[in-house]
Design an enzyme around this catalytic site. Structure first.
Site, PDB file in Angstrom:
ATOM      1  CB  CYS A 391      39.638   9.681  37.038  1.00  0.00           C
ATOM      2  SG  CYS A 391      38.743  11.121  37.577  1.00  0.00           S
ATOM      3  CD  GLU A 392      42.039   2.916  37.324  1.00  0.00           C
ATOM      4  OE1 GLU A 392      42.654   3.836  37.900  1.00  0.00           O
ATOM      5  OE2 GLU A 392      42.323   1.732  37.445  1.00  0.00           O
TER       6      GLU A 392
END
Ligand code: LLP
Length: 463
Positions: A391-392
């Protein structure tokens, strides 16, 4: 590091966006031997193989993502380094690049020594039977416990990194009734041409004792006064992923100058110098690293010349390659999950790993190559960015690469040269399970470090 954009078009664009790429390679299916380990090739069906085993079979048996290590290649590189100096130097493999018990066994069998920088690495080395006298202990802030364990085990050398540590190691050795062999790590003031975070010989950073303002000479004075320490020599490590030998030459020259000063002041000729690791490897076809025998010759020549000029006997040289031994031996195998096409820009190819198994792209803007490994393709080149599942948005594995335009979910991608600082810097970000390391030798594959499981995660989380 950056290369210029090339006007040749991928399938979506008339003009390519800025990026770290050159023209699409002439053959997208080719596996350049400069970046792939020795036993990687394609079989008659076009599937990439390691030691004769197709990656499709490896993925079936061991899952993805996973690191696959070519044991023959690892051993050959150990031998190349060992033989490069004709037995006239000691090669310490830098365990921080990747360490496991199997690796320690191979090093032992191939006659290499081992550099460790933590209690964990020391424990692994000893557990796998590396003789303590062939271990060097590093670190800019070794704990008292780490020093005690290293001295008790009888490590061949502790590399002293600060004035406080001189006193600490001396006290511990005295208390344990030992005389500990040590080297002093100096910073020689060289600007190594590499990423700022992995350059270590300029003065404004945390490692070592500066040569420039006489601090290193003062450290020598203090060590020589202490009965529980035996000063074996001077250590210098200028940084990592370095291609230009000029930095090593300046470093060797300055270390030899210090040896001459020590002789003049104390009448003592220190018998060893360690020039550290840091030799670069090929991550892409653009990189052109030098062979161990060329590196050994440059280093030996400069030390011999400088010693002759200073009237010193040539000390025993040691080096500490980590990346140059393990880096090229390994590729990471991923499965493609989703593709997002941005017309005129690039295609984002998401794989089932990411920054948890390779943080180097995010951290150092490192460049990697990538190939479609489970088949060959006749489709044209598609400018791609291989990204992970974290999640980046900085979760990038390969920033700019050309992959075949018919790439589809379920295809296997392999990223070569991931043997160094990928598994060893892997994390559990997003509670990812760290991938296994599978060693292949003589057509047989075996897990040398297993995949983490959800039970492993829950075991650490004590609720
Ligand atoms: N000796 C000393 C004292 C070191 O500090 C290092 C690496 C080495 C030897 C081995 O360097 P090598 O031959 O592997 O370049 N995580 C970074 C690299 C950090 C290197 C730290 N010290 C990366 O992924 O590029």
């Amino acid at each position: 590091m950056s290369r210029s954009a090339h006007p040749a078009g991928p399938r979506h664009a008339d003009v390519l966006p800025e990026g770290h790429y050159t023209a699409p390679p002439a053959d997208l299916n080719a596996l350049d031997p400069r970046v792939w380990s020795r036993t990687v090739t394609r079989d008659a069906d076009g599937v990439a193989t390691l030691g004769g085993i197709p990656v499709t079979r490896l993925a079936e048996e061991f899952g993805t993502p996973a690191y696959f290590l070519d044991e023959d290649d690892f051993r050959a590189r150990c031998r190349a380094w060992h033989d490069a100096f004709g037995g006239e130097a000691d090669v310490f493999y830098a365990g921080k690049a990747f360490l496991s018990r199997a690796v320690v066994g191979w090093l032992h069998e191939e006659g290499l020594n081992l550099d460790v920088c933590s209690a964990g690495e020391l424990t692994t080395a000893l557990a796998a039977g590396m003789p303590a006298e062939r271990i060097a202990m590093h670190g800019n802030n070794k704990t008292t416990d780490e020093i005690e364990r290293a001295v008790t085990a009888g490590v061949g050398r502790i590399v002293l990194d600060s004035f406080q540590e001189i006193v600490r190691v001396a006290h511990i050795a005295e208390r344990l009734g030992r005389r500990q062999r040590v080297q002093i790590r100096v910073t020689v003031g060289v600007e190594a041409h590499t990423h700022e975070f992995i350059a270590t010989a300029h003065e404004d950073q945390k490692f070592g004792i500066a040569l420039a303002d006489g601090q290193a000479a003062e450290a020598v004075r203090r060590v020589l006064k202490l009965d529980s320490l035996e000063l074996a020599g001077i250590h210098s490590h200028i940084g990592s992923q370095i291609f230009d030998m000029a930095g090593f030459e300046v470093s060797a020259r300055r270390v030899v100058q210090l040896l001459a000063e020590v002789r003049d002041e104390h009448g003592v000729e220190l018998p060893e110098i360690d020039l550290g690791g840091g030799l670069g490897i090929a991550y892409t076809s653009e990189d052109d690293p030098r062979e161990p025998h060329e590196i050994a010759k440059s280093l030996s020549d400069i030390v011999t010349r400088e010693c002759a000029a200073a009237g010193l006997a040539v000390p025993r040289i040691s080096v500490e390659p980590g990346r140059a031994i393990v880096g090229p031996t390994t590729f990471t195998l991923y499965e493609v999950g989703t593709l997002k096409e941005l017309p005129g820009l690039r295609t984002y190819v998401s794989v089932d790993g990411g920054m948890s198994d390779n943080i180097r792209t995010a951290l150092y803007d490192a460049e990697y190559s990538v190939a479609l490994a489970s088949r060959v393709s006749t489709a044209g080149p598609m400018l791609s960015r291989v990204v992970g599942k974290h999640c980046e948005s900085g979760d990038i594995v390969v920033k700019d690469a050309f992959l075949p335009a018919d790439l589809a979910p379920g295809d296997l991608l392999a990223v070569p040269a991931t043997g160094a600082y990928c598994r060893s810097m892997a994390s559990n970000y997003n509670h990812a399970l760290r991938p296994p390391v599978v060693a292949v030798k003589d057509g047989k594959a075996r897990v040398i470090m297993r995949r983490e499981t959800e039970e492993d995660l829950l075991r650490l989380d004590v609720g």
